[in-house]
Design a protein around this motif. Structure first.
Motif, short mmCIF file in Angstrom:
data_model
loop_
_atom_site.label_atom_id
_atom_site.label_comp_id
_atom_site.label_asym_id
_atom_site.label_seq_id
_atom_site.Cartn_x
_atom_site.Cartn_y
_atom_site.Cartn_z
N TYR A 5 -5.55 -8.69 -7.38
CA TYR A 5 -4.45 -8.57 -8.35
C TYR A 5 -4.07 -7.12 -8.60
O TYR A 5 -2.88 -6.80 -8.75
CB TYR A 5 -4.83 -9.24 -9.68
N ILE A 6 -5.06 -6.25 -8.61
CA ILE A 6 -4.78 -4.82 -8.81
C ILE A 6 -3.97 -4.28 -7.63
O ILE A 6 -2.98 -3.56 -7.83
CB ILE A 6 -6.09 -4.03 -9.00
N THR A 11 1.17 -2.53 -5.37
CA THR A 11 2.16 -2.68 -4.31
C THR A 11 3.54 -3.04 -4.87
O THR A 11 4.55 -2.44 -4.51
CB THR A 11 1.71 -3.75 -3.31
N VAL A 12 3.57 -4.01 -5.78
CA VAL A 12 4.85 -4.43 -6.35
C VAL A 12 5.47 -3.32 -7.19
O VAL A 12 6.68 -3.06 -7.08
CB VAL A 12 4.67 -5.72 -7.18
N SER A 13 4.67 -2.64 -7.98
CA SER A 13 5.22 -1.57 -8.81
C SER A 13 5.73 -0.41 -7.94
O SER A 13 6.79 0.16 -8.23
CB SER A 13 4.20 -1.08 -9.82
N CYS A 14 5.02 -0.06 -6.88
CA CYS A 14 5.49 1.00 -6.00
C CYS A 14 6.77 0.58 -5.28
O CYS A 14 7.67 1.39 -5.08
CB CYS A 14 4.42 1.37 -4.99
N ILE A 31 -0.87 1.86 0.69
CA ILE A 31 -1.67 2.02 1.90
C ILE A 31 -2.82 2.98 1.65
O ILE A 31 -3.96 2.73 2.06
CB ILE A 31 -0.77 2.51 3.06
N ILE A 32 -2.54 4.06 0.94
CA ILE A 32 -3.58 5.04 0.62
C ILE A 32 -4.64 4.43 -0.30
O ILE A 32 -5.84 4.63 -0.10
CB ILE A 32 -2.96 6.30 0.01
N VAL A 33 -4.21 3.66 -1.28
CA VAL A 33 -5.15 3.05 -2.22
C VAL A 33 -6.06 2.06 -1.51
O VAL A 33 -7.28 2.05 -1.72
CB VAL A 33 -4.39 2.35 -3.38
N ILE A 34 -5.51 1.24 -0.64
CA ILE A 34 -6.33 0.26 0.09
C ILE A 34 -7.27 0.97 1.06
O ILE A 34 -8.44 0.58 1.19
CB ILE A 34 -5.42 -0.75 0.82
#
Length: 60
Positions: A5-6, A11-14, A31-34
Motif C-alpha cells: 500500500y505504501i 506511485t500514485v502520488s508521484c 523506482i528509486i524507492v522500490i
C-alpha cells in the motif's frame, strides 16, 4: 501487505504530481524507492552479504 500500500500510494502520488506540475522526473521516485527497499531487504538477510548476492543471482 502494508508495504504494498505504501508503494502504491507513493506511485500514485508521484504520477498525479508529475502530470499536474508537468515534472516527469518525479516518475523516477517510485523506482528509486522500490530499489532502495530491495537493497535494504538484501542487507537484512542474516547470511554474509556476498553469499546472499551470489545466491540471488544464481536462482533460475
Amino acid at each position: 501487505m502494508d508495504i504494498l500500500y505504501i508503494f502504491f500510494l507513493i506511485t500514485v502520488s508521484c504520477l498525479i504530481i508529475a502530470l499536474w506540475k508537468k515534472r516527469f522526473a518525479l516518475l523516477i521516485v517510485p523506482i528509486i524507492v522500490i530499489a532502495l527497499y530491495m537493497v535494504v531487504e538484501v542487507i537484512l538477510v542474516p547470511a554474509p552479504l556476498l553469499d546472499t548476492v551470489k545466491f540471488i543471482f544464481s536462482l533460475q
